[in-house]
Scaffold this motif. Structure first.
Motif, PDB file in Angstrom:
ATOM      1  N   SER A   1      -7.823   2.749   3.205  1.00 19.88           N
ATOM      2  CA  SER A   1      -7.574   3.590   2.023  1.00 19.88           C
ATOM      3  C   SER A   1      -8.010   5.032   2.293  1.00 19.88           C
ATOM      4  CB  SER A   1      -8.379   3.057   0.832  1.00 19.88           C
ATOM      5  OG  SER A   1      -9.767   3.276   1.044  1.00 19.88           O
ATOM      6  N   SER A   2      -7.545   5.951   1.449  1.00 22.35           N
ATOM      7  CA  SER A   2      -7.971   7.353   1.618  1.00 22.35           C
ATOM      8  C   SER A   2      -9.473   7.472   1.341  1.00 22.35           C
ATOM      9  CB  SER A   2      -7.164   8.283   0.711  1.00 22.35           C
ATOM     10  OG  SER A   2      -7.192   7.813  -0.605  1.00 22.35           O
TER      11      SER A   2
ATOM     12  N   ASP B   1      -3.115  -1.627  -2.920  1.00 16.45           N
ATOM     13  CA  ASP B   1      -3.297  -0.532  -3.888  1.00 16.45           C
ATOM     14  C   ASP B   1      -3.806  -1.048  -5.222  1.00 16.45           C
ATOM     15  OD1 ASP B   1      -2.388   1.303  -2.121  1.00 16.45           O
ATOM     16  OD2 ASP B   1      -0.450   1.637  -3.077  1.00 16.45           O
TER      17      ASP B   1
ATOM     18  N   THR C   1      -0.917   4.779  -1.622  1.00 15.01           N
ATOM     19  CA  THR C   1      -2.148   5.432  -1.172  1.00 15.01           C
ATOM     20  C   THR C   1      -1.866   6.479  -0.110  1.00 15.01           C
ATOM     21  OG1 THR C   1      -2.541   3.972   0.670  1.00 15.01           O
ATOM     22  CG2 THR C   1      -3.487   3.325  -1.439  1.00 15.01           C
ATOM     23  N   GLU C   2      -2.839   7.341   0.031  1.00 13.42           N
ATOM     24  CA  GLU C   2      -2.784   8.275   1.151  1.00 13.42           C
ATOM     25  C   GLU C   2      -3.501   7.660   2.344  1.00 13.42           C
ATOM     26  OE1 GLU C   2      -4.312  11.856  -0.568  1.00 13.42           O
ATOM     27  OE2 GLU C   2      -2.740  11.719  -2.100  1.00 13.42           O
ATOM     28  N   GLY C   3      -3.769   6.401   2.248  1.00 14.42           N
ATOM     29  CA  GLY C   3      -4.409   5.702   3.366  1.00 14.42           C
ATOM     30  C   GLY C   3      -3.436   5.577   4.525  1.00 14.42           C
TER      31      GLY C   3
ATOM     32  N   ALA D   1       0.844  -1.201   0.000  1.00 11.54           N
ATOM     33  CA  ALA D   1       0.000   0.000   0.000  1.00 11.54           C
ATOM     34  C   ALA D   1       0.876   1.246   0.000  1.00 11.54           C
ATOM     35  CB  ALA D   1      -0.911  -0.022   1.214  1.00 11.54           C
TER      36      ALA D   1
ATOM     37  N   ASP E   1     -10.232  -1.197   0.329  1.00  9.48           N
ATOM     38  CA  ASP E   1     -10.480  -0.040   1.194  1.00  9.48           C
ATOM     39  C   ASP E   1     -10.071  -0.263   2.640  1.00  9.48           C
ATOM     40  OD1 ASP E   1     -11.781   2.030  -0.502  1.00  9.48           O
ATOM     41  OD2 ASP E   1     -13.033   0.296  -0.986  1.00  9.48           O
TER      42      ASP E   1
END
Ligand SMILES: *Cc1c(COP(=O)(O)O)cnc(C)c1O
Length: 390
Positions: free
Chosen positions: A228-229, A201, A74-76, A71, A206
């Protein structure tokens, strides 16, 4: 007195005697055997939870969790909390689903059923698609359900540890993105992250939850997850749990990951130190080669059980997990106690409809990835002996 720096992997402390016995070979599907260094990392002094030493450890753990889930982009946010894998269900239910929202649960066994229970407890309206025994939920059924109803989320158990069914999460995610692009995709990866191919990703997941004590190879006691974002933007304004509130935890995780200590509730210092070592060990090799090793070990054992001992797996072989094997045997209790008498511990069945008819052998982490698979071969030899006895 033999504990302290000389502590050997597999040793455990009998507090009454200050005496360490070597434990049995543990081949259950979690908790799993620890590597020597992961074991030693538990012997870490108390550190200030916001001080520089622990902050550096936790920062690295969170950064490495991104790699573990694949991941990176991501901005997660990775989240590591004191708790077991189950806490991930509460996190999902309390933060991502509002009461009366619909959730589609794909169940391939005990853990899928339990995730559905958890969601219902928090007020979700659950539609459960239960798979035929030992198989995945057919994609056509998932497609029909997604077309018929709007769901806030779909949940998938990547490997159901009760049946050893491996679900093709990539295919489910692809289907959900195509047919129900707003539906959040939630994956229970407790028995898969670290041993099965997984790409947060790339597959567009999510929320994925796992735990420290299964294929991650650390002691039990940590809930490890990735959000996830997209899901972060949908976190409930009023989560229905205080401890599991992502509104509380996300800023804390962001702070630690950027190298600054922060406080909402005290992290499990020693466990996180031990997880740090486990993650370094996993990532020292590539994840791809770790997945491949689990596949090889699993293929070897399944081939022996099926082709030499003529046993039947609970799973149809194309949908079988690589971190454990669930296999039907005539007298599970007798087999389990014979192995235990010989120092090898395997697990019984837990999926209700077949619980008394099969056993489960865990092969995750060090026991599956060593050069020499002596624990697995010994387990197999004992099974072969016992089944050959009158
Ligand atoms: C073990 C497991 C859980 C529960 O994890 P705990 O750490 O026991 O709370 C949930 N889902 C799956 C697939 C598991 O294997």
């Amino acid at each position: 007195m033999v504990y302290g720096t000389s502590l050997v992997c597999n040793g455990f402390l009998d507090v009454a005697d200050n005496y360490i016995m070597r434990s049995d070979t543990l081949l259950i599907p979690g908790p799993i055997e620890l590597s020597d260094n992961v074991q030693k990392a538990l012997d870490c002094p108390s550190l200030s939870h916001t001080g520089p030493e622990f902050t550096a450890i936790f920062q690295r753990v969170l950064q490495n969790c991104r790699k573990l889930f694949k991941a990176h982009e991501t901005e997660g946010q990775p989240i590591v909390l004191a708790g077991s894998g189950t806490l991930g269900w509460d996190i999902a239910a309390a933060n991502l689903i509002d009461p009366d929202e619909k959730v589609l649960v794909l169940s391939t066994g005990f853990f899928g059923d339990s995730f559905a229970d958890c969601l219902e407890l928090y007020g979700a309206k659950v539609d459960k698609l239960a798979a035929p025994m030992g198989e995945q939920v057919p994609l056509e059924e998932v497609e029909k359900a997604l077309k018929r109803n709007r769901y806030k989320a779909i949940t998938v158990t990547h490997v159901d540890t009760s049946t050893a069914v491996l679900t093709d999460v990539e295919a489910v995610a692809e289907l959900a993105h195509r047919i129900a692009p707003d539906t959040l995709i939630i994956v229970d990866g407790v028995c898969s992250i670290g041993c099965e191919e997984f790409k947060f990703d790339e597959w567009g997941i999510d929320y994925c939850l796992t735990a420290s004590q299964k294929a991650v190879g650390a002691p039990p006691g940590l809930s490890i997850s990735m959000i996830s974002s997209r899901a972060l933007n949908q976190v409930a304004a009023r989560p229905r749990s205080y401890f599991a509130s992502l509104r509380k935890w996300i800023p804390i995780m962001q702070s630690y990951e950027s190298g600054k200590g922060a406080y909402f509730a005290t992290p499990a210092i020693q466990l996180i130190n031990s997880l740090d070592v486990a993650l370094k060990e996993i990532l020292a090799d590539s994840l791809e080669s770790r997945w491949a090793k689990h596949r090889q070990t699993s293929d070897w054992l399944k081939d022996k059980l099926v082709n030499t001992l003529k046993l039947k797996l609970v799973t149809n072989s194309k949908q079988a997990a690589h971190g454990l094997t669930a296999v039907y045997v005539e007298e599970p209790g007798r087999l389990i106690s014979y192995l235990k008498q010989n120092g090898v511990v395997i697990a019984g069945g837990i999926h209700k409809p077949i619980a008394s008819k099969y056993v489960r052998i865990g092969h995750m982490g060090v026991s599956a990835c060593r050069e020499e698979l002596h624990h697995i071969t010994r387990c197999y030899d004992l099974i072969s002996d016992e089944l050959g006895r009158p």
